[in-house]
Design a protein around this motif. Structure first.
Motif, PDB file in Angstrom:
ATOM      1  N   ALA A 100      28.989  39.283  40.421  1.00 30.08           N
ATOM      2  CA  ALA A 100      30.258  39.379  41.148  1.00 30.08           C
ATOM      3  C   ALA A 100      30.862  38.002  41.365  1.00 30.08           C
ATOM      4  N   ARG A 101      30.019  37.045  41.679  1.00 26.41           N
ATOM      5  CA  ARG A 101      30.492  35.682  41.933  1.00 26.41           C
ATOM      6  C   ARG A 101      31.221  35.115  40.725  1.00 26.41           C
ATOM      7  N   GLU A 102      30.678  35.311  39.537  1.00 22.17           N
ATOM      8  CA  GLU A 102      31.327  34.797  38.330  1.00 22.17           C
ATOM      9  C   GLU A 102      32.634  35.531  38.061  1.00 22.17           C
ATOM     10  N   ARG A 103      32.637  36.832  38.293  1.00 21.83           N
ATOM     11  CA  ARG A 103      33.864  37.617  38.101  1.00 21.83           C
ATOM     12  C   ARG A 103      34.958  37.154  39.059  1.00 21.83           C
ATOM     13  N   TRP A 104      34.584  36.923  40.308  1.00 20.03           N
ATOM     14  CA  TRP A 104      35.558  36.472  41.305  1.00 20.03           C
ATOM     15  C   TRP A 104      36.051  35.060  41.004  1.00 20.03           C
ATOM     16  N   ARG A 105      35.133  34.193  40.601  1.00 17.78           N
ATOM     17  CA  ARG A 105      35.538  32.812  40.292  1.00 17.78           C
ATOM     18  C   ARG A 105      36.581  32.793  39.183  1.00 17.78           C
ATOM     19  N   GLY A 148      29.080  48.073  47.317  1.00 15.98           N
ATOM     20  CA  GLY A 148      30.099  49.080  47.047  1.00 15.98           C
ATOM     21  C   GLY A 148      31.510  48.584  47.254  1.00 15.98           C
ATOM     22  N   ARG A 149      32.341  49.484  47.807  1.00 14.67           N
ATOM     23  CA  ARG A 149      33.727  49.157  48.124  1.00 14.67           C
ATOM     24  C   ARG A 149      34.021  49.526  49.563  1.00 14.67           C
ATOM     25  N   GLY A 150      35.076  48.950  50.097  1.00 18.21           N
ATOM     26  CA  GLY A 150      35.455  49.235  51.468  1.00 18.21           C
ATOM     27  C   GLY A 150      36.591  48.332  51.886  1.00 18.21           C
ATOM     28  N   PRO A 151      37.001  48.405  53.161  1.00 22.39           N
ATOM     29  CA  PRO A 151      38.080  47.535  53.646  1.00 22.39           C
ATOM     30  C   PRO A 151      37.707  46.061  53.463  1.00 22.39           C
ATOM     31  N   THR A 152      38.620  45.311  52.894  1.00 19.01           N
ATOM     32  CA  THR A 152      38.368  43.908  52.565  1.00 19.01           C
ATOM     33  C   THR A 152      39.352  43.016  53.300  1.00 19.01           C
ATOM     34  N   HIS A 153      38.858  41.888  53.796  1.00 15.43           N
ATOM     35  CA  HIS A 153      39.748  40.855  54.304  1.00 15.43           C
ATOM     36  C   HIS A 153      39.169  39.503  53.933  1.00 15.43           C
ATOM     37  N   GLN A 154      39.747  38.450  54.439  1.00 13.40           N
ATOM     38  CA  GLN A 154      39.401  37.102  53.979  1.00 13.40           C
ATOM     39  C   GLN A 154      37.919  36.779  54.118  1.00 13.40           C
ATOM     40  N   LEU A 159      31.017  44.178  47.004  1.00 16.37           N
ATOM     41  CA  LEU A 159      30.450  43.813  45.711  1.00 16.37           C
ATOM     42  C   LEU A 159      31.288  44.317  44.541  1.00 16.37           C
ATOM     43  N   ASN A 160      31.916  45.476  44.698  1.00 18.40           N
ATOM     44  CA  ASN A 160      32.693  46.050  43.602  1.00 18.40           C
ATOM     45  C   ASN A 160      34.175  45.705  43.666  1.00 18.40           C
ATOM     46  N   ASP A 161      34.555  44.788  44.538  1.00 20.17           N
ATOM     47  CA  ASP A 161      35.955  44.352  44.567  1.00 20.17           C
ATOM     48  C   ASP A 161      36.322  43.730  43.223  1.00 20.17           C
ATOM     49  N   PRO A 162      37.454  44.110  42.639  1.00 27.53           N
ATOM     50  CA  PRO A 162      37.876  43.497  41.376  1.00 27.53           C
ATOM     51  C   PRO A 162      38.322  42.056  41.593  1.00 27.53           C
ATOM     52  N   PRO A 163      38.433  41.284  40.527  1.00 27.04           N
ATOM     53  CA  PRO A 163      38.811  39.869  40.669  1.00 27.04           C
ATOM     54  C   PRO A 163      40.169  39.668  41.322  1.00 27.04           C
ATOM     55  N   GLU A 164      41.084  40.630  41.163  1.00 25.58           N
ATOM     56  CA  GLU A 164      42.404  40.479  41.775  1.00 25.58           C
ATOM     57  C   GLU A 164      42.334  40.509  43.301  1.00 25.58           C
ATOM     58  N   ILE A 165      41.393  41.294  43.847  1.00 26.32           N
ATOM     59  CA  ILE A 165      41.218  41.313  45.304  1.00 26.32           C
ATOM     60  C   ILE A 165      40.721  39.951  45.783  1.00 26.32           C
ATOM     61  N   ALA A 166      39.749  39.387  45.057  1.00 26.86           N
ATOM     62  CA  ALA A 166      39.256  38.054  45.417  1.00 26.86           C
ATOM     63  C   ALA A 166      40.379  37.025  45.326  1.00 26.86           C
ATOM     64  N   ALA A 167      41.239  37.153  44.314  1.00 29.14           N
ATOM     65  CA  ALA A 167      42.357  36.220  44.168  1.00 29.14           C
ATOM     66  C   ALA A 167      43.336  36.356  45.331  1.00 29.14           C
ATOM     67  N   HIS A 168      43.550  37.585  45.795  1.00 27.73           N
ATOM     68  CA  HIS A 168      44.413  37.809  46.961  1.00 27.73           C
ATOM     69  C   HIS A 168      43.830  37.125  48.197  1.00 27.73           C
ATOM     70  N   GLU A 169      42.535  37.334  48.436  1.00 30.21           N
ATOM     71  CA  GLU A 169      41.912  36.730  49.614  1.00 30.21           C
ATOM     72  C   GLU A 169      41.876  35.206  49.499  1.00 30.21           C
ATOM     73  N   ALA A 170      41.707  34.696  48.283  1.00 27.91           N
ATOM     74  CA  ALA A 170      41.791  33.250  48.083  1.00 27.91           C
ATOM     75  C   ALA A 170      43.181  32.739  48.447  1.00 27.91           C
ATOM     76  N   GLY A 171      44.194  33.592  48.251  1.00 34.05           N
ATOM     77  CA  GLY A 171      45.544  33.218  48.645  1.00 34.05           C
ATOM     78  C   GLY A 171      45.647  32.923  50.131  1.00 34.05           C
ATOM     79  N   HIS A 172      44.944  33.716  50.959  1.00 34.95           N
ATOM     80  CA  HIS A 172      44.934  33.430  52.394  1.00 34.95           C
ATOM     81  C   HIS A 172      44.249  32.093  52.673  1.00 34.95           C
ATOM     82  N   MET A 173      43.193  31.791  51.931  1.00 30.97           N
ATOM     83  CA  MET A 173      42.511  30.510  52.102  1.00 30.97           C
ATOM     84  C   MET A 173      43.434  29.349  51.753  1.00 30.97           C
ATOM     85  N   LEU A 174      44.375  29.606  50.845  1.00 29.27           N
ATOM     86  CA  LEU A 174      45.356  28.591  50.457  1.00 29.27           C
ATOM     87  C   LEU A 174      46.599  28.614  51.345  1.00 29.27           C
ATOM     88  N   GLY A 175      46.633  29.543  52.306  1.00 33.82           N
ATOM     89  CA  GLY A 175      47.727  29.563  53.271  1.00 33.82           C
ATOM     90  C   GLY A 175      48.826  30.567  53.006  1.00 33.82           C
TER      91      GLY A 175
END
Length: 245
Positions: A100-105, A148-154, A159-175
């Motif tokens: 998952a880490r590599e997919r999210w990165r 699995g999957r479930g409500p996600t925030h920053q 574990l099954n969140d797609p890379p686009e969800i991680a990219a969205h949450e990274a957006g919050h980290m970037l402001g």
């Protein structure tokens, strides 16, 4: 797909209180940016020392979170780093977390990096690179990972969140603010954009120049040039060297 959103302190306290409480304190503590020990920023020389850029972000409905990233210029580029510690919960194996880490990165770096640049008042364009670091020893964000999957925030991923969800949450980290009706939207200019990475369903969307405002503001302040603008690299001429990893 559950709607990704920014950190609501009440929602964090309601689940996994021992771990999430620690992350709440970490995620919402406002820390000052590092003192400027770099070179004269009015010159064209690189600012090669990573600077911690940390800003508390508030929306109109009581959501709050910290935007934190490391920034520097080097080799004619603006280099941004997100240092994220992933904390697995029961049911998340080491092997699954590595996958998952590599997919999210890859998802975060592809969405946010080498698509835009910062154009200075003198016309020079510096491409923006975004890199994700999931190893220590120093972290700026800590994220609990559930199976699995479930409500996600920053600060809470699945574990099954797609890379686009991680990219969205990274957006919050970037402001970046959310851009959907029930999200953590900009109190000054709330926006709804289903085609942007900060939408409720970021799959198939893209980063927009406004999402990099915190990066733009950091660099504009560092070189004392309020005319700095985020521009698509496809539309900008730049003499920057080829991208290197």
């Amino acid at each position: 797909m559950p709607k990704p959103h920014a950190v609501n302190p009440d929602s964090i306290r309601s689940a996994a209180p021992a771990v999430d409480g620690m992350l709440l304190a970490f995620g919402l503590a406002v820390c000052s940016a590092h003192a400027d020990t770099g070179p004269d920023i009015s010159s064209s020389r690189s600012m090669t020392a990573n600077e911690l850029v940390s800003t508390r972000i508030d929306d109109a409905d009581g959501f709050a979170w910290n935007s934190r990233f490391r920034a520097r210029t080097e080799g004619g580029r603006v280099k941004i780093e997100l240092a994220i510690e992933l904390i697995p919960t029961a049911g998340v194996s080491s092997a699954a977390l590595v996958r998952a880490r590599e997919r999210w990165r890859m998802g975060i770096e592809d969405a946010w990096g080498s698509r835009y640049g910062l154009r200075r008042g003198d016309g020079l364009v510096l491409p923006i690179e975004v890199r994700v670091r999931f190893h220590g020893p120093q972290y700026d964000h800590r994220v609990i990972v559930y199976p699995g999957r479930g409500p996600t925030h920053q600060l809470r991923w699945h574990l099954n969140d797609p890379p686009e969800i991680a990219a969205h949450e990274a957006g919050h980290m970037l402001g970046a603010y959310d851009e959907y009706p029930l999200g953590a939207r900009d109190p000054r200019r709330p926006m709804i954009d289903p085609k942007g990475i900060m939408s409720a369903n970021p799959v198939g969307t893209r980063v927009k120049p406004r999402h990099l405002e915190r990066v733009r503001a950091w660099y504009a302040g560092r070189i004392d040039d309020p005319t700095v603008a985020v521009v698509p690299l496809a539309e900008a001429s730049s003499s920057a060297p080829p991208r290197s990893r």
